[in-house]
Design a protein around this motif. Structure first.
Motif, PDB file in Angstrom:
ATOM      1  N   ASP A  20     106.809-115.240  -4.714  1.00 37.88           N
ATOM      2  CA  ASP A  20     107.002-115.847  -3.400  1.00 37.88           C
ATOM      3  C   ASP A  20     105.746-115.612  -2.555  1.00 37.88           C
ATOM      4  N   HIS A  21     104.955-116.678  -2.363  1.00 39.27           N
ATOM      5  CA  HIS A  21     103.705-116.544  -1.609  1.00 39.27           C
ATOM      6  C   HIS A  21     103.923-116.386  -0.111  1.00 39.27           C
ATOM      7  N   SER A  22     105.111-116.627   0.367  1.00 40.17           N
ATOM      8  CA  SER A  22     105.358-116.571   1.818  1.00 40.17           C
ATOM      9  C   SER A  22     105.742-115.183   2.306  1.00 40.17           C
ATOM     10  N   GLN A  23     106.007-114.253   1.406  1.00 39.03           N
ATOM     11  CA  GLN A  23     106.447-112.926   1.802  1.00 39.03           C
ATOM     12  C   GLN A  23     105.315-111.911   1.628  1.00 39.03           C
ATOM     13  N   PRO A  24     105.332-110.817   2.412  1.00 37.32           N
ATOM     14  CA  PRO A  24     104.276-109.807   2.294  1.00 37.32           C
ATOM     15  C   PRO A  24     104.579-108.819   1.170  1.00 37.32           C
ATOM     16  N   VAL A  25     103.585-108.014   0.878  1.00 39.29           N
ATOM     17  CA  VAL A  25     103.740-106.894  -0.055  1.00 39.29           C
ATOM     18  C   VAL A  25     104.086-105.658   0.768  1.00 39.29           C
ATOM     19  N   LEU A  26     105.058-104.884   0.306  1.00 44.33           N
ATOM     20  CA  LEU A  26     105.509-103.690   1.005  1.00 44.33           C
ATOM     21  C   LEU A  26     105.089-102.442   0.236  1.00 44.33           C
ATOM     22  N   PHE A  27     104.442-101.503   0.934  1.00 42.80           N
ATOM     23  CA  PHE A  27     104.063-100.216   0.361  1.00 42.80           C
ATOM     24  C   PHE A  27     105.070 -99.163   0.845  1.00 42.80           C
ATOM     25  N   TYR A  28     105.872 -98.623  -0.053  1.00 43.70           N
ATOM     26  CA  TYR A  28     106.820 -97.564   0.282  1.00 43.70           C
ATOM     27  C   TYR A  28     106.150 -96.215   0.022  1.00 43.70           C
ATOM     28  N   VAL A  29     106.034 -95.410   1.080  1.00 45.90           N
ATOM     29  CA  VAL A  29     105.406 -94.093   0.991  1.00 45.90           C
ATOM     30  C   VAL A  29     106.521 -93.048   0.938  1.00 45.90           C
ATOM     31  N   ILE A  30     106.560 -92.286  -0.151  1.00 45.57           N
ATOM     32  CA  ILE A  30     107.623 -91.323  -0.410  1.00 45.57           C
ATOM     33  C   ILE A  30     107.020 -89.926  -0.453  1.00 45.57           C
ATOM     34  N   TYR A  46     104.597 -99.838   4.767  1.00 42.20           N
ATOM     35  CA  TYR A  46     103.475-100.615   5.297  1.00 42.20           C
ATOM     36  C   TYR A  46     103.549-102.024   4.716  1.00 42.20           C
ATOM     37  N   ARG A  47     102.995-102.977   5.479  1.00 45.23           N
ATOM     38  CA  ARG A  47     102.986-104.381   5.064  1.00 45.23           C
ATOM     39  C   ARG A  47     101.544-104.828   4.818  1.00 45.23           C
ATOM     40  N   ALA A  48     101.398-105.742   3.845  1.00 49.12           N
ATOM     41  CA  ALA A  48     100.086-106.306   3.525  1.00 49.12           C
ATOM     42  C   ALA A  48     100.261-107.771   3.158  1.00 49.12           C
ATOM     43  N   PRO A  49      99.258-108.606   3.425  1.00 44.23           N
ATOM     44  CA  PRO A  49      99.336-110.017   3.012  1.00 44.23           C
ATOM     45  C   PRO A  49      99.603-110.110   1.515  1.00 44.23           C
ATOM     46  N   THR A  50     100.267-111.190   1.118  1.00 44.21           N
ATOM     47  CA  THR A  50     100.736-111.317  -0.261  1.00 44.21           C
ATOM     48  C   THR A  50      99.593-111.238  -1.264  1.00 44.21           C
ATOM     49  N   PHE A  51      99.829-110.521  -2.343  1.00 40.23           N
ATOM     50  CA  PHE A  51      98.908-110.412  -3.477  1.00 40.23           C
ATOM     51  C   PHE A  51      99.709-109.839  -4.634  1.00 40.23           C
TER      52      PHE A  51
END
Length: 790
Positions: free
Chosen positions: A548-558, A569-574
């Motif tokens: 899905d190119h319309s959604q961002p990438v999510l970084f979960y920090v544990i 954290y959010r980042a543009p899709t890749f």
């Protein structure tokens, strides 16, 4: 040439006796060819000439050299000796092998003197031409005294000695016999006359048999050139060359009989591999054994791509082939290359790890998957009814599961840490003996700990060498959402524990990152039209999930200490397959993650076997660039995340920048600097794109070079190692001391022209080629991974 006869009466008597003797010999032996071959191959056994010896005149003996010429033209040389079977077995039956047909290196050397009897047969100017046309530089690699065979990658500092006069005489005999056979066939104008000329008793130019004196002179001349010159070593070398010629002719016939598609598959490097369960010493083609290199290199990649099975029909039995559609799905081959600095030897062994799975494919005519999404993108060749057939568990057979995506060294499993663990993306662990590579068992994560739930897993586990802990991520796909669980298995807690869990959309997580205090899991945007229902009924993961190119990438920090999600954290899709390193910066309370990124998951979809097996079409691989993602203020963001009760819409941005413009993949660093700041990265790249410095993002063919890059100085020129038509595997760094780039780079490359594989060892600092050693078989090209253990 025409032989001169001086005493006609003596010759006539000798002719009658010789013809009677020849007729009896032909009846006893049944074949004139075998008699001639044995006579020449064993010159010390002279024929019985008692019937004609007294009838021969002294003048005939004086003209023996001219008779020798006639006999040489009439007696074909065909050695019936067979090479040593042990030598034949040690040489792999691969197309191309390790031998070449170029004789220029030997032809340019000064030849030893030829005996007078041999010189009388041909003119001096013709000798060199005959030797160059008949001799072959092929020698045995199993003989310590014989000169090494010529090789395109082999050092040519010491030229091999020239052939002996005995070998030269044999070459001349072979040439002249072939000439007489061809001329006899043309003169006769039929097959019967051709056979009589080639295999019957030697004849003079006038059509009469030679006298016994002439034959004795012939054997005497050959004996003078061979008795004192050819020792046992020369004989073994000659026999081995004959065996090699037969082997090369056989391979050439096989290659000529291949279709263009079959030959293209071989040259693509994506054909089935052979296993060598017993260790064998590798032959060093170029360079010398690197000082101080000790340990073993383990490589994991595809081993079985095509599996044949039989289909029983009403009146016939047909053979068909099942082919894995994606190289990430192929059954694995594990290779071990060991370095012994004391003996300065390199040994090799390999094993196919899923032979029981291959046998099941032959019985079921396809893949009957045990869990949903077990394949990336392969047609299983199964009906819908197979979904309702009960599946066996992973523990049923040690080699019944395809664990082909990563290696973990000395991971605690089943009460021992002295093992190698191979993983896949559906929660299977294959326990391998590190000595003989024998699969011990195959288990699931849930059999290690019942709290480990999930059918999808991250194949690339992360290892903290200081804490001796192994981390991975599991996904339990539901109908509406997916539960992610970060788990840890350590020597202190071999049963493992769950670090933290969170809920998100199902995703393809091939790798993640860890630091001293955190585990960072990137969740890429994927969508499933029917949610969990589509996943439950699909065998291929890429058919279930769409990017899905319309959604961002999510970084979960544990947090590793508090065992909970700190922030997101959010980042543009890749999309990314592999991360390079993650560094925690205490001063800024941030984490920097370096990854090879793509616009979407096309890199996975383009690793189709049908596409990669056509190297002539230069099928492009999507371009990836190295990016650094900065997650700032983790402690502050953790408080905000808790106060908003985990509201993802309020997640802070992850700042990113392009770290390297070069298109690379399968990046490695000095393992001693994992989770610490680093400068150099070693990766695979495209030599043409790197040398021409084309714009970033351009697509290229399969990676064909190893490159060293400086991540802190983008202006520094890259160091590149490459060879024409060669495709290396993931570079593995072996450190020598505390300096970052003081060590060795190990890789196994596939030579598409010779259809073989070789080991290359580079100096990590200068990228100087230190060693090239040939493997006994070709290892398929892959996105596989390697690890080095001392």
């Amino acid at each position: 040439m025409t032989a001169g006869i001086t005493d006609s009466g003596a010759v006539q008597n000798g002719q009658e006796a010789t013809m009677d003797t020849a007729k009896k010999a032909n009846r006893r032996e049944g074949s004139g060819r075998e008699s001639s071959a044995e006579a020449v191959a064993q010159p010390e056994e002279k024929p019985d000439t008692s019937a004609t010896e007294n009838a021969s005149s002294q003048s005939a003996t004086d003209n023996a050299p001219s008779k020798v010429s006639t006999e040489i033209k009439s007696a074909p040389l065909h050695s019936t000796e067979e090479a040593d079977p042990n030598t034949e077995q040690e040489r792999p039956e691969t197309l191309g092998g390790e031998l070449v047909d170029d004789v220029s290196s030997i032809a340019d050397e000064p030849m030893p003197a030829v005996s007078a009897d041999v010189q009388s047969v041909v003119s001096p100017g013709e000798t060199d031409r005959l030797i160059q046309s008949q001799l072959s530089p092929v020698t045995s690699r199993t003989s310590s005294k014989a000169p090494a065979a010529s090789h395109p990658l082999e050092s040519h500092e010491q030229a091999p000695p020239g052939p002996s006069p005995a070998t030269m005489a044999s070459a001349i005999l072979m040439r002249d016999s072939d000439t007489v056979r061809a001329s006899g066939s043309g003169a006769a104008g039929g097959s019967g006359e051709s056979e009589r000329t080639a295999f019957s008793t030697p004849m003079q130019a006038s059509g009469s048999p030679l006298s016994s004196t002439s034959m004795r002179a012939l054997y005497t001349g050959i004996s003078e050139a061979t008795d004192d010159e050819e020792d046992s070593e020369d004989r073994q070398r000659r026999l081995f060359r004959a065996a090699e010629r037969r082997r090369l002719d056989k391979e050439q016939m096989q290659q000529n009989n291949m279709s263009s598609d079959e030959l293209e598959i071989l040259r693509s490097g994506l054909s089935n591999a052979r296993e060598f369960v017993k260790p064998s010493e590798l032959r060093i083609l170029n360079g010398a054994f690197p000082d101080g290199l000790r340990g073993s290199l383990f490589l994991l990649g595809p081993g079985q791509i095509d599996i044949k099975y039989n289909v029983q029909r009403e009146l016939e039995q047909a053979t068909r082939v099942f082919t894995y559609g994606n190289i990430m799905d192929a059954l694995p081959l594990l290779t071990k290359i060991s370095f012994d600095p004391a003996a300065k030897t390199i040994t090799h062994r390999s094993r196919l790890l899923a032979k029981q799975a291959a046998g099941r494919i032959q019985m079921e005519h396809g893949v009957n998957t045990k869990v949903p999404g077990a394949l990336y993108l392969t047609n299983t060749n199964q009906s819908v009814l197979s979904k309702f057939i009960p599946k066996a568990s992973h523990q049923a057979m040690p080699e019944g599961e395809c664990c082909s995506q990563d290696i973990q060294l000395f991971m605690p499993l089943q009460g021992s840490s002295q093992n190698i663990v191979c993983t896949n993306h559906v929660g299977a662990l294959q326990n391998i003996d590190p000595v003989d590579l024998r699969p011990r068992s195959t288990v699931e994560y849930k059999s290690v700990n019942r709290a480990f739930k999930g059918t999808l897993s991250c194949p690339h586990m992360q290892h903290d060498s200081n804490a001796r802990e192994h981390f991975t991520v599991l996904q339990d796909v539901g109908f509406r959402s997916t539960t992610f669980s970060v788990i840890c298995i350590s020597e202190a807690q071999p049963e493992g524990y769950v670090v933290a869990s969170f809920t998100a959309q199902a995703s393809i997580v091939h790798s993640f990152a860890i630091t001293q205090d955190y585990v960072v899991v990137p969740v890429y945007p994927y969508d499933s039209p029917l949610g969990g229902i589509s996943y439950r009924w699909s065998d291929s993961l890429l058919e279930t999930l769409s990017f899905d190119h319309s959604q961002p990438v999510l970084f979960y920090v544990i947090s590793r200490e508090y065992r909970r999600v700190q922030c997101v954290y959010r980042a543009p899709t890749f999309f990314a397959l592999h991360q390079i390193n993650a560094v925690q910066e205490t001063a800024t309370d941030s984490v920097a993650i370096d990854m090879v990124t793509y616009e979407d998951d096309a890199i996975l979809r383009r690793l189709q076997t049908s596409n990669l097996r056509k190297p002539s079409s230069a099928f492009p691989v999507p371009a990836g660039v190295v990016r650094r993602f900065q997650l700032n203020g983790i402690t502050m963001e953790a408080s905000r995340y808790a106060s908003t009760k985990g509201n993802i819409s309020l997640a802070p941005p992850a700042h990113s920048r392009i770290l390297l413009n070069e298109q690379v993949e399968l990046c490695q660093i000095n393992p001693m600097l994992a989770m610490y700041p680093y400068t150099f990265v070693y990766a695979l790249g495209h030599s043409e794109i790197l040398r021409k410095q084309l714009r970033p993002g351009i697509e290229g063919a399969l990676y064909d070079c190893i490159v060293k890059l400086n991540v802190n100085d983008s202006s520094a020129p890259p160091l590149i190692w490459s060879r024409a038509h060669c495709y290396p595997s993931e570079p593995v760094f072996v450190p020598k001391n505390d300096q970052e780039d003081d060590g060795y780079i190990l890789s196994v490359f596939f030579d598409s022209m010779r259809i073989t594989s070789c080991l290359v060892v580079l100096d990590a600092a200068t990228f100087k080629e230190l060693l090239i050693a040939q493997l006994p078989t070709a290892i398929p090209v892959s996105f596989g991974h390697g690890k080095f253990a001392i």
